[in-house]
Design an enzyme around this catalytic site. Structure first.
Site, PDB file in Angstrom:
ATOM      1  N   ASP A  58       0.830  -1.215   0.000  1.00  0.00           N
ATOM      2  CA  ASP A  58       0.000   0.000   0.000  1.00  0.00           C
ATOM      3  C   ASP A  58       0.862   1.261   0.000  1.00  0.00           C
ATOM      4  OD1 ASP A  58      -2.259  -1.543  -0.003  1.00  0.00           O
ATOM      5  OD2 ASP A  58      -3.137  -0.691   1.816  1.00  0.00           O
TER       6      ASP A  58
ATOM      7  N   ASN B   1      -4.611  -1.912  -4.485  1.00  0.00           N
ATOM      8  CA  ASN B   1      -5.892  -1.962  -3.780  1.00  0.00           C
ATOM      9  C   ASN B   1      -5.796  -1.113  -2.511  1.00  0.00           C
ATOM     10  OD1 ASN B   1      -8.485  -2.579  -3.140  1.00  0.00           O
ATOM     11  ND2 ASN B   1      -8.100  -4.726  -2.625  1.00  0.00           N
TER      12      ASN B   1
ATOM     13  N   ASP C 242     -11.152  -3.027  11.068  1.00  0.00           N
ATOM     14  CA  ASP C 242     -10.081  -3.942  10.638  1.00  0.00           C
ATOM     15  C   ASP C 242      -9.750  -4.948  11.739  1.00  0.00           C
ATOM     16  OD1 ASP C 242     -10.124  -2.352   8.420  1.00  0.00           O
ATOM     17  OD2 ASP C 242      -8.129  -1.497   8.675  1.00  0.00           O
TER      18      ASP C 242
ATOM     19  N   GLU D 198     -11.233  -5.261   0.935  1.00  0.00           N
ATOM     20  CA  GLU D 198     -10.383  -6.038   0.032  1.00  0.00           C
ATOM     21  C   GLU D 198     -11.162  -7.138  -0.695  1.00  0.00           C
ATOM     22  OE1 GLU D 198      -9.477  -4.343   2.414  1.00  0.00           O
ATOM     23  OE2 GLU D 198      -7.313  -4.091   2.600  1.00  0.00           O
TER      24      GLU D 198
ATOM     25  N   HIS E 222      -5.208  -9.580   2.922  1.00  0.00           N
ATOM     26  CA  HIS E 222      -4.185  -9.743   3.969  1.00  0.00           C
ATOM     27  C   HIS E 222      -4.778 -10.112   5.318  1.00  0.00           C
ATOM     28  CE1 HIS E 222      -4.664  -5.216   5.032  1.00  0.00           C
ATOM     29  NE2 HIS E 222      -5.639  -5.561   4.252  1.00  0.00           N
ATOM     30  N   ARG E 223      -5.916  -9.490   5.670  1.00  0.00           N
ATOM     31  CA  ARG E 223      -6.453  -9.725   7.026  1.00  0.00           C
ATOM     32  C   ARG E 223      -7.077 -11.123   7.159  1.00  0.00           C
ATOM     33  NH1 ARG E 223      -5.001  -5.289   9.222  1.00  0.00           N
ATOM     34  NH2 ARG E 223      -5.222  -3.383   8.023  1.00  0.00           N
TER      35      ARG E 223
ATOM     36  N   LYS F 148       0.207  -6.561   1.575  1.00  0.00           N
ATOM     37  CA  LYS F 148      -0.515  -5.274   1.499  1.00  0.00           C
ATOM     38  C   LYS F 148      -0.141  -4.383   2.673  1.00  0.00           C
ATOM     39  CE  LYS F 148      -5.101  -3.346   0.498  1.00  0.00           C
ATOM     40  NZ  LYS F 148      -5.381  -2.300   1.453  1.00  0.00           N
TER      41      LYS F 148
HETATM   42  O1  LIG Z   1      -8.487   5.930   6.873  1.00  0.00           O
HETATM   43  C1  LIG Z   1      -7.881   4.859   6.980  1.00  0.00           C
HETATM   44  O2  LIG Z   1      -6.633   4.825   7.111  1.00  0.00           O
HETATM   45  C2  LIG Z   1      -8.654   3.604   6.987  1.00  0.00           C
HETATM   46  C3  LIG Z   1      -9.999   3.616   7.222  1.00  0.00           C
HETATM   47  C4  LIG Z   1     -10.822   2.381   7.304  1.00  0.00           C
HETATM   48  O3  LIG Z   1     -11.598   2.272   6.139  1.00  0.00           O
HETATM   49  P1  LIG Z   1     -13.162   2.713   6.058  1.00  0.00           P
HETATM   50  O4  LIG Z   1     -13.290   4.096   6.499  1.00  0.00           O
HETATM   51  O5  LIG Z   1     -13.456   2.508   4.600  1.00  0.00           O
HETATM   52  O6  LIG Z   1     -13.917   1.760   6.953  1.00  0.00           O
HETATM   53  C5  LIG Z   1      -9.965   1.135   7.448  1.00  0.00           C
HETATM   54  O7  LIG Z   1     -10.735  -0.023   7.219  1.00  0.00           O
HETATM   55  C6  LIG Z   1      -8.795   1.159   6.481  1.00  0.00           C
HETATM   56  O8  LIG Z   1      -8.006  -0.003   6.600  1.00  0.00           O
HETATM   57  C7  LIG Z   1      -7.908   2.344   6.762  1.00  0.00           C
HETATM   58  C1  LIG Z   2      -9.636  -1.944   4.495  1.00  0.00           C
HETATM   59  C2  LIG Z   2      -8.323  -1.963   4.423  1.00  0.00           C
HETATM   60  O1  LIG Z   2      -7.578  -1.312   3.507  1.00  0.00           O
HETATM   61  P1  LIG Z   2      -7.781   0.010   2.636  1.00  0.00           P
HETATM   62  O2  LIG Z   2      -6.844   1.023   3.214  1.00  0.00           O
HETATM   63  O3  LIG Z   2      -7.395  -0.383   1.247  1.00  0.00           O
HETATM   64  O4  LIG Z   2      -9.214   0.465   2.740  1.00  0.00           O
HETATM   65  C3  LIG Z   2      -7.535  -2.790   5.385  1.00  0.00           C
HETATM   66  O5  LIG Z   2      -6.301  -2.604   5.445  1.00  0.00           O
HETATM   67  O6  LIG Z   2      -8.094  -3.638   6.095  1.00  0.00           O
END
Ligand SMILES: O=C(O)C1=C[C@@H](OP(=O)(O)O)[C@@H](O)[C@H](O)C1
Ligand SMILES: C=C(OP(=O)(O)O)C(=O)O
Length: 429
Positions: A51, A96, A316, A344, A388-389, A414
């Site tokens: 990422d 992603n 998460d 994901e 990944h999770r 990721k």
């Molecule tokens: O802002 C961020 O860093 C994130 C927000 C969350 O997503 P959502 O807001 O889509 O739930 C989380 O699931 C993602 O892994 C990271």
């Molecule tokens: C939802 C996730 O990733 P993203 O930052 O791509 O939304 C995650 O890391 O669980």
């Protein structure tokens, strides 16, 4: 390319200390704000994962200069001192990574550049319409290349004047995060009104925290309205230290709750700005013993009892609860997690499907999952859906008497490329 499956043999006990890698959420936010800031920023303890690589590649194509240390955990970024000005020669491929796609979309829409944003096939199924609508309301020119509401996107950026905009926060908090981080690039005051029920709220606190570190104040009116006064600009804090990733910590803490020994995670603790540290409170509620230090968290085993909780605030880490629940003495219900379906993979369906493979009783609701304790685990090959999770959560199944096979374990790249080798350091077979 998919990696060969790995089989984890039954783990008798876990014990030890794990230093978790840097936070994904903070790493990608820090890189973007460092690029937009006046001055040079050294981002330390940067996460080295897919990422972050996608964000770094995108910044390079956008003309941002940076030097990455040989181990890729420190990056010195020469800030542009404002919006992007260089149109890249090819599309920005963002894999992603939601934390790259959404914030870059907003920052580029407010920059004088033309750019195409693309990603992996799954990215083309992850919604972005609520963010694009909000930006279009602010005057942005963004077009969908294929399907309305989803990447790939063509962004014809231009200076935006600001004013009052609204965004639906009920699908992803990343839309609001993206607008907030781009707001200082707008010419006038920006007022953002939230429509719908804002999900994953603690990620907004991460955003406000880091914007403040880079010199921008946001007035937060009870998460319903945000005000960003005109004339503010990002200024480098000099060095920005990324804390350890709280979601990555969840797997080790859960392992201790299930089969400790004492496990300590370092690099993160009671001082953290990440909402996912509240995962430790959930473990405590289930019966684990948790000890907080400013820069570490330790967990030892307890008799685990099922819970019935709304875990929307830790989407998460909540996945880790779904596999931990197998080891409790009563059922667990995780509620208000509809947005697991747009990450994901459709995580609600994937978790239910894979849990059933090992013999678990599971109920998959529209926005909840209920998991019953499992006495006799069946050895199965777990499909990971490029998520990944899923790979990391299901590794916890080896804390029983049966092995577990994880297909495509490399998908942890990721956010946590060396997850399985770090897990091995605390396992006693
Ligand atoms: O802002 C961020 O860093 C994130 C927000 C969350 O997503 P959502 O807001 O889509 O739930 C989380 O699931 C993602 O892994 C990271
Ligand atoms: C939802 C996730 O990733 P993203 O930052 O791509 O939304 C995650 O890391 O669980």
């Amino acid at each position: 390319m998919e990696q060969n499956a790995i089989t984890l043999n039954p783990i008798k006990k876990v014990e030890g200390t794990v230093n978790v890698p840097g936070s994904k959420s903070l790493s990608n936010r820090a890189l973007l704000l460092a690029a937009l800031a006046k001055g040079t920023t050294t981002v330390s303890n940067l996460l080295d994962s897919d990422d972050i690589r996608h964000m770094l590649n995108a910044l390079k194509l956008l003309g941002v200069s940076y030097q990455l240390s040989s181990d890729k955990t420190e990056c010195r970024v020469e800030g542009l001192g404002g919006a992007f000005t260089h149109s890249p020669s090819k599309p920005l491929f963002l894999g992603n990574a939601g934390t790259a796609m959404r914030p870059l979309c907003a920052a580029l829409a407010a920059s004088d550049v033309n750019v195409e944003l693309t990603g992996e096939p799954r990215m083309e199924e992850r919604p972005i319409g609520d963010l694009v609508n909000a930006l279009q309301e602010a005057g942005a020119d963004i077009q969908y290349r294929q399907t309305a509401g989803f990447p790939p996107l063509l962004v014809h950026g231009k200076p935006l004047s600001g004013g009052e905009i609204s965004v639906d926060g009920s699908v992803s908090s990343q839309f609001l995060t993206a607008l907030l981080m781009a707001a200082p690039l707008f010419k006038g005051n920006v007022i953002i009104n939230i429509q719908g029920q804002l999900v994953s709220k603690p990620y907004i606190d991460i955003t406000l925290h880091i914007m403040k570190q880079f010199g921008v104040e946001v007035i937060n009116r009870d998460y319903q309205q945000f005000f960003i006064k005109a004339g503010q600009a990002y200024v480098s804090p000099g060095r920005f230290m990324v804390e350890g990733d709280a979601s990555s910590a969840s797997y080790f803490l859960a392992a201790a709750a299930i089969k400790g020994g004492k496990v300590t995670v370092t690099g993160i603790g009671s001082n953290s700005v990440q909402g996912d540290i509240r995962f430790a409170d959930v473990l405590e509620k289930m019966g684990a013993k948790v000890n907080w230090q400013e820069e570490s968290i330790s967990v030892t085993r307890g008799t685990l009892t099922g819970i019935d909780m709304d875990l929307n605030h830790i989407p998460d880490a909540a996945m880790t609860i779904a596999t931990t629940a197998l080891f409790a003495d009563s059922p667990t219900t995780i509620r208000n997690i509809y947005n697991w379906r747009v990450k994901e993979t459709d995580r609600l369906h994937a978790m239910a499907t894979e849990l059933k493979k090992i013999g678990a009783e599971v109920e998959e609701g529209r926005d909840y999952i209920k998991v019953w304790p499992l006495g006799n685990f069946v050895h199965a090959a777990i499909d990971t859906y490029h998520d990944h999770r899923i790979a990391m959560c299901f590794s916890l199944l080896a804390l029983n008497e049966q092995p577990v096979t994880i297909n495509d374990p490399g998908c942890t790249a990721k956010t946590f490329p060396d997850y399985f080798s770090r897990l091995a350091t605390i396992c006693k077979h």
